[in-house]
Structure formats: structure tokens, C-alpha cells
Enzyme design. Structure first.
Site: not given
Length: 166
Positions: A53, A55, A86
């Protein structure tokens, strides 16, 4: 550049990179003492990595740059509310602050589905703010999914036409 909206605009540009690569358009920018030190664009499809992801990629890059898995005093600007994975990584990294644009009503872990950041028993608490440039980030996501739905619809129609001819 040191304004939150400027950092979020950079995150939106990172999200656009993800979109151009066929990924869900989510971008992240990690700031340390008012300076951008790392960015990330969603890449789980292209990297064959469910943890890739935006992040997570920004956190990994920042940790490498700072030489520490802890990132105290850092702020993360994200175009979409973080998921549970995350959010956990953000807390383990000891970020001071997270600013996200659009809420995620399906997997958001900063208040939409659950709020991991508000659990008092956790040993680190990150300040979380949502809604900065939410309109822009939401539109980016809506446009992406509308395009994806249209492509799926056209592929199904073509398959039916080919099936009818066969």
C-alpha cells in the site's frame, strides 16, 4: 513547501502515478521536520505484494532514509483513510501525525469501519486528521472505479458477442 495542503497535493500526484500503473489511486507522502523525505504509490498488483500500500511503501522508504524503524516526529499525508494493516504499521513506526483525505467506508481503520488510533490500551497514540482535500481524492477514486467498471462491462459485452458468433 510546508503547508498541509501542499503535502496532500503531492500525495494526490502519487495516487495519480498508481492510477497510471493500473493500481487503485492511493498516494502517501511522509514528512520529517517540514520536509518530504519519502513518498509511496499503491503497488500491490505490480509488486505482487498485498502489503504494498502507498503508506507502507512510504514508511519503508522513510525508515531506510532515517536509519530507524521508528519515525517519531514524522507526519504522513495519505489520500485515503488507512486500513487496519497500515494503521498498525503507522502506530509501530510511532508517527506523530496522520492526515488523510477521503474516508474509506469499507476498510477504513481511522473511524469509518473501526478506529485503531483511538484505543486507549495501545502504547502509542498518533494524532489523526481526516478530510484534507477529500473532494479531490474522492473524485480521483470515483473516476478510477467508474473507468474500471466500464472496461469490465465492455469486456463482458465483447465476450457475449464472440460467444453468439461461435
Amino acid at each position: 513547501m510546508s503547508e498541509p495542503a501542499d503535502f496532500m497535493r503531492l500525495a494526490l500526484a502519487e495516487a495519480d502515478k498508481a492510477r497510471a500503473a493500473g493500481e487503485v489511486p492511493v498516494g502517501a507522502v511522509l514528512v520529517h521536520h517540514g520536509k518530504v523525505i519519502a513518498t509511496g504509490s499503491n503497488a500491490p498488483i505490480s509488486l505482487h505484494d498485498p502489503s504494498a500500500h502507498a503508506e507502507m511503501l512510504a514508511l519503508r522508504a522513510a525508515a531506510a532514509i532515517l536509519g530507524n524503524y521508528r519515525l517519531p516526529g514524522c507526519e504522513l499525508y495519505i489520500t485515503l483513510e488507512p486500513c487496519a494493516m497500515c494503521a498498525g504499521a503507522i502506530m509501530h513506526a510511532r508517527l506523530a501525525k496522520v492526515v488523510f483525505a477521503a474516508r474509506d467506508p469499507k476498510t477504513g481503520a481511522a473511524g469509518s469501519v473501526l478506529d485503531l488510533f483511538s484505543l486507549p490500551k495501545l502504547n502509542h497514540h498518533t494524532v489523526v486528521e481526516g478530510g484534507l482535500l477529500a473532494v479531490e481524492a474522492s473524485q480521483q477514486l470515483r473516476d478510477f472505479f467508474a473507468t474500471r467498471r466500464e472496461a469490465t462491462k465492455q469486456a463482458k459485452q465483447l465476450a457475449l458477442k464472440l460467444q453468439d458468433k461461435g
